[in-house]
Design a protein around this motif. Sequence first.
Motif, PDB file in Angstrom:
ATOM      1  N   PHE A 446      -9.941   8.183  10.768  1.00 40.52           N
ATOM      2  CA  PHE A 446      -9.387   7.423   9.645  1.00 40.52           C
ATOM      3  C   PHE A 446     -10.349   7.393   8.454  1.00 40.52           C
ATOM      4  CE2 PHE A 446      -6.906   5.829  13.220  1.00 40.52           C
ATOM      5  CZ  PHE A 446      -5.621   5.954  12.703  1.00 40.52           C
ATOM      6  N   VAL A 447     -11.641   7.512   8.735  1.00 39.53           N
ATOM      7  CA  VAL A 447     -12.617   7.629   7.645  1.00 39.53           C
ATOM      8  C   VAL A 447     -12.411   8.963   6.924  1.00 39.53           C
ATOM      9  CG1 VAL A 447     -15.067   7.816   7.062  1.00 39.53           C
ATOM     10  CG2 VAL A 447     -14.315   6.128   8.744  1.00 39.53           C
ATOM     11  N   VAL A 448     -12.199  10.009   7.721  1.00 40.52           N
ATOM     12  CA  VAL A 448     -11.922  11.324   7.131  1.00 40.52           C
ATOM     13  C   VAL A 448     -10.635  11.268   6.308  1.00 40.52           C
ATOM     14  CG1 VAL A 448     -11.354  13.738   7.620  1.00 40.52           C
ATOM     15  CG2 VAL A 448     -13.134  12.582   8.946  1.00 40.52           C
ATOM     16  N   MET A 449      -9.624  10.611   6.860  1.00 42.34           N
ATOM     17  CA  MET A 449      -8.342  10.502   6.155  1.00 42.34           C
ATOM     18  C   MET A 449      -8.520   9.798   4.813  1.00 42.34           C
ATOM     19  SD  MET A 449      -4.793   8.708   7.468  1.00 42.34           S
ATOM     20  CE  MET A 449      -4.697   9.732   8.941  1.00 42.34           C
ATOM     21  N   LEU A 450      -9.292   8.723   4.813  1.00 40.72           N
ATOM     22  CA  LEU A 450      -9.531   7.995   3.568  1.00 40.72           C
ATOM     23  C   LEU A 450     -10.373   8.831   2.607  1.00 40.72           C
ATOM     24  CD1 LEU A 450      -9.171   5.388   1.963  1.00 40.72           C
ATOM     25  CD2 LEU A 450     -11.255   4.514   3.044  1.00 40.72           C
ATOM     26  N   GLY A 451     -11.380   9.518   3.149  1.00 40.95           N
ATOM     27  CA  GLY A 451     -12.237  10.352   2.298  1.00 40.95           C
ATOM     28  C   GLY A 451     -11.465  11.460   1.613  1.00 40.95           C
ATOM     29  N   VAL A 452     -10.602  12.136   2.367  1.00 44.50           N
ATOM     30  CA  VAL A 452      -9.780  13.209   1.797  1.00 44.50           C
ATOM     31  C   VAL A 452      -8.819  12.642   0.751  1.00 44.50           C
ATOM     32  CG1 VAL A 452      -7.953  14.881   2.307  1.00 44.50           C
ATOM     33  CG2 VAL A 452      -9.947  14.720   3.804  1.00 44.50           C
ATOM     34  N   GLY A 466     -10.936  23.157 -10.440  1.00 47.19           N
ATOM     35  CA  GLY A 466     -10.668  22.864  -9.041  1.00 47.19           C
ATOM     36  C   GLY A 466     -11.232  21.544  -8.560  1.00 47.19           C
ATOM     37  N   GLY A 467     -11.645  20.680  -9.487  1.00 50.99           N
ATOM     38  CA  GLY A 467     -12.236  19.407  -9.081  1.00 50.99           C
ATOM     39  C   GLY A 467     -13.574  19.567  -8.381  1.00 50.99           C
ATOM     40  N   ILE A 468     -14.197  20.744  -8.548  1.00 49.21           N
ATOM     41  CA  ILE A 468     -15.480  21.004  -7.883  1.00 49.21           C
ATOM     42  C   ILE A 468     -16.538  20.048  -8.436  1.00 49.21           C
ATOM     43  CG2 ILE A 468     -17.306  22.711  -7.486  1.00 49.21           C
ATOM     44  CD1 ILE A 468     -15.135  24.876  -7.774  1.00 49.21           C
ATOM     45  N   GLY A 469     -17.179  19.345  -7.569  1.00 47.91           N
ATOM     46  CA  GLY A 469     -18.180  18.358  -7.971  1.00 47.91           C
ATOM     47  C   GLY A 469     -17.620  16.954  -7.855  1.00 47.91           C
ATOM     48  N   THR A 470     -16.527  16.695  -8.544  1.00 50.95           N
ATOM     49  CA  THR A 470     -15.922  15.358  -8.484  1.00 50.95           C
ATOM     50  C   THR A 470     -15.342  15.083  -7.097  1.00 50.95           C
ATOM     51  OG1 THR A 470     -13.858  16.266  -9.395  1.00 50.95           O
ATOM     52  CG2 THR A 470     -15.411  15.297 -10.947  1.00 50.95           C
ATOM     53  N   TYR A 471     -14.764  16.100  -6.482  1.00 56.87           N
ATOM     54  CA  TYR A 471     -14.215  15.973  -5.128  1.00 56.87           C
ATOM     55  C   TYR A 471     -15.331  15.614  -4.146  1.00 56.87           C
ATOM     56  CZ  TYR A 471     -11.746  17.492  -0.828  1.00 56.87           C
ATOM     57  OH  TYR A 471     -11.168  17.563   0.418  1.00 56.87           O
ATOM     58  N   GLU A 472     -16.439  16.337  -4.243  1.00 54.75           N
ATOM     59  CA  GLU A 472     -17.558  16.109  -3.324  1.00 54.75           C
ATOM     60  C   GLU A 472     -18.172  14.725  -3.517  1.00 54.75           C
ATOM     61  OE1 GLU A 472     -17.006  20.496  -3.512  1.00 54.75           O
ATOM     62  OE2 GLU A 472     -16.965  18.853  -4.951  1.00 54.75           O
ATOM     63  N   VAL A 473     -18.259  14.292  -4.771  1.00 56.86           N
ATOM     64  CA  VAL A 473     -18.813  12.959  -5.049  1.00 56.86           C
ATOM     65  C   VAL A 473     -17.960  11.880  -4.397  1.00 56.86           C
ATOM     66  CG1 VAL A 473     -19.183  11.239  -6.863  1.00 56.86           C
ATOM     67  CG2 VAL A 473     -20.010  13.565  -7.182  1.00 56.86           C
ATOM     68  N   ALA A 474     -16.636  11.985  -4.586  1.00 60.15           N
ATOM     69  CA  ALA A 474     -15.724  10.968  -4.049  1.00 60.15           C
ATOM     70  C   ALA A 474     -15.755  10.937  -2.526  1.00 60.15           C
ATOM     71  CB  ALA A 474     -14.307  11.239  -4.550  1.00 60.15           C
ATOM     72  N   MET A 475     -15.729  12.111  -1.909  1.00 61.21           N
ATOM     73  CA  MET A 475     -15.717  12.153  -0.444  1.00 61.21           C
ATOM     74  C   MET A 475     -17.053  11.693   0.134  1.00 61.21           C
ATOM     75  SD  MET A 475     -14.765  15.305   2.140  1.00 61.21           S
ATOM     76  CE  MET A 475     -13.019  15.251   1.738  1.00 61.21           C
ATOM     77  N   THR A 476     -18.138  12.154  -0.466  1.00 62.08           N
ATOM     78  CA  THR A 476     -19.465  11.742   0.017  1.00 62.08           C
ATOM     79  C   THR A 476     -19.626  10.232  -0.084  1.00 62.08           C
ATOM     80  OG1 THR A 476     -20.449  13.854  -0.660  1.00 62.08           O
ATOM     81  CG2 THR A 476     -21.958  12.010  -0.331  1.00 62.08           C
ATOM     82  N   GLY A 477     -19.216   9.674  -1.216  1.00 61.86           N
ATOM     83  CA  GLY A 477     -19.326   8.230  -1.411  1.00 61.86           C
ATOM     84  C   GLY A 477     -18.512   7.452  -0.392  1.00 61.86           C
ATOM     85  N   THR A 478     -17.331   7.953  -0.056  1.00 64.31           N
ATOM     86  CA  THR A 478     -16.480   7.274   0.927  1.00 64.31           C
ATOM     87  C   THR A 478     -17.133   7.286   2.308  1.00 64.31           C
ATOM     88  OG1 THR A 478     -14.499   7.960  -0.292  1.00 64.31           O
ATOM     89  CG2 THR A 478     -14.185   7.237   1.979  1.00 64.31           C
ATOM     90  N   PHE A 479     -17.635   8.440   2.710  1.00 65.98           N
ATOM     91  CA  PHE A 479     -18.265   8.545   4.032  1.00 65.98           C
ATOM     92  C   PHE A 479     -19.514   7.665   4.126  1.00 65.98           C
ATOM     93  CE2 PHE A 479     -16.497  13.107   4.792  1.00 65.98           C
ATOM     94  CZ  PHE A 479     -15.247  12.560   5.033  1.00 65.98           C
ATOM     95  N   VAL A 480     -20.304   7.665   3.058  1.00 68.26           N
ATOM     96  CA  VAL A 480     -21.527   6.846   3.050  1.00 68.26           C
ATOM     97  C   VAL A 480     -21.176   5.365   3.146  1.00 68.26           C
ATOM     98  CG1 VAL A 480     -23.498   6.104   1.636  1.00 68.26           C
ATOM     99  CG2 VAL A 480     -22.935   8.542   1.820  1.00 68.26           C
ATOM    100  N   ALA A 493     -18.324  17.259   2.916  1.00 75.74           N
ATOM    101  CA  ALA A 493     -17.562  17.400   1.668  1.00 75.74           C
ATOM    102  C   ALA A 493     -17.713  18.801   1.085  1.00 75.74           C
ATOM    103  CB  ALA A 493     -18.026  16.354   0.658  1.00 75.74           C
ATOM    104  N   LEU A 494     -18.944  19.309   1.120  1.00 77.55           N
ATOM    105  CA  LEU A 494     -19.230  20.624   0.544  1.00 77.55           C
ATOM    106  C   LEU A 494     -18.496  21.733   1.296  1.00 77.55           C
ATOM    107  CD1 LEU A 494     -20.985  22.179  -1.559  1.00 77.55           C
ATOM    108  CD2 LEU A 494     -22.695  22.435   0.252  1.00 77.55           C
TER     109      LEU A 494
END
Length: 523
Positions: A446-452, A466-480, A493-494
């Motif tokens: 469910f953490v993965v689901m929220l991160g995605v 392609g949202g490159i960079g912003t996608y990784e920031v959002a997912m990394t922040g969610t997981f952390v 995320a990468l």
Amino acid sequence: MKVSVILPTYNEAERIENTVNVVKRYLDDLGYDYEIIIAEDGSTDGTDEIARRLSENDSRIVHIHSDERLGRGKALTNAIKHAKGEIVAYIDVDLSTDIKHLKELFNSILEGYDVATGSRLIEGSETERPLKRDLASKVYNFLVRILLGSKLRDHQCGFKAFRRSSILPLLDKVRDNHWFWDTEILVLAQKEGLKVREFPVRWKQSEHTKVKLTKDVIYMFSQIVRMWMEQEKSKKFLISSIAISVFILVSLAYFSGFGLKDLMMVNPNLIVVSCLLYSSTFLIRGLRFEYILNKIGFKTSSIFSSEGVAISQMVNVVTPARIGDVVRAYVFKLREIPISSCISGLAVERIFDLFAVISLSLISICVLGGKTYLKTVLYATLIMFLILATIFMLSRMKNIIGKMSSEVKTALNRGFPVLILLSLLNWMMDVVTCYIISLPFNVNMFVVMLGVSIANIVKAFPITPGGIGTYEVAMTGTFVAFGLNPSNSFTIALIDHAIKNTVTLVVGYLSLAHLNVRMRDLT
């Protein structure tokens, strides 16, 4: 000196003879050696018979006929090549521009200019037309100046003249065959260093104009985008966007403590499985888009739909501002599906994407209790409902916007259950793709689901290709936020985004090859 005046004509039986007579009288008064070319473009209302009769009765009138409609721009190109005059002018058959300005067109070329064009938007001009058309024209011409680097104020006034020897080399470089021809020839002329003069004219909109405001605005905007993408300026913009993406990724890697050891934790077999799994989402997306178009009233195959989706997604990966959505409209135009209807289908697709992502986010938040992200999801939900409300209101309009909104409304009403299921399935596959990569790090599903979900909501704002960079920031922040190590979070995320973008590029390229088309053919 001989002058050629071209009248681009399509289904003008009611006024072509009068226009020819008006132009003849004026040219006779000026005393020029002239020819009037009726560039008749596959008319079906008897215009061709009238033009033929006029040319038979007067050797100075030339009739160029096409059995099929080539487009106004193509008709002009053919007529200019056929013209005998050293100066070639063209004017709209409705005589919206005061014919008295014709002398100024000719004089401009005689004074040394290569191109002369009437303008409704510079000081001294007198224009009579509805406010909405005036506003649309000003916005359009502003975009042409900003994106295509033109120095002119009005590009679409159908009142232009050329030094034939100067303009001939440019004709085969013009790609548009319709209304955008006027703009493209002026932009190319400036880029080639030709001397261009713009002067104010008196212009009154005809009651029988053939310009369809909203439909043509959509088409013209797509052509601005197409021409912008072909220019050096767009390449610099893309390089800047890519540089921003790289900067974000490098900064994120540095501050998260990312290292090679993190990458080594992911088994290559997991990457292969993720690639195969994500590849299947294009078939799901294709089935969904085929279903949407079917509900709107257009038939196409699921394979072609999947390829069209893949091509548009591929373009979105390498360009910002979701330019791939425009490209998709041109892919489906290959199957005789109107651009406006394809855009309607895209709107439906985006609504269900948003609905699916919001649903998955809410499920995750309910399970995890992640109140931090609830506000983001609620904002996205509000935006979705505002979009739906707007669509239902616009569907009452009688113009092309109303038609498109009505198509969206129809697809929503007729296909809701199936579209919900396909959308949820598509996004669950997206989630599972990421979850497989996260297995070595023991991340809650469910953490993965929220991160995605959060990453894709952020990615919807097309700041970078392609949202490159912003996608990784959002997912990394969610997981952390849910306790995962920063370096591991960034690694997931990468790799997840790299897999999805790589698969998209490969499937998109294969789709182009299978359809035997080039990007140049679509834009």
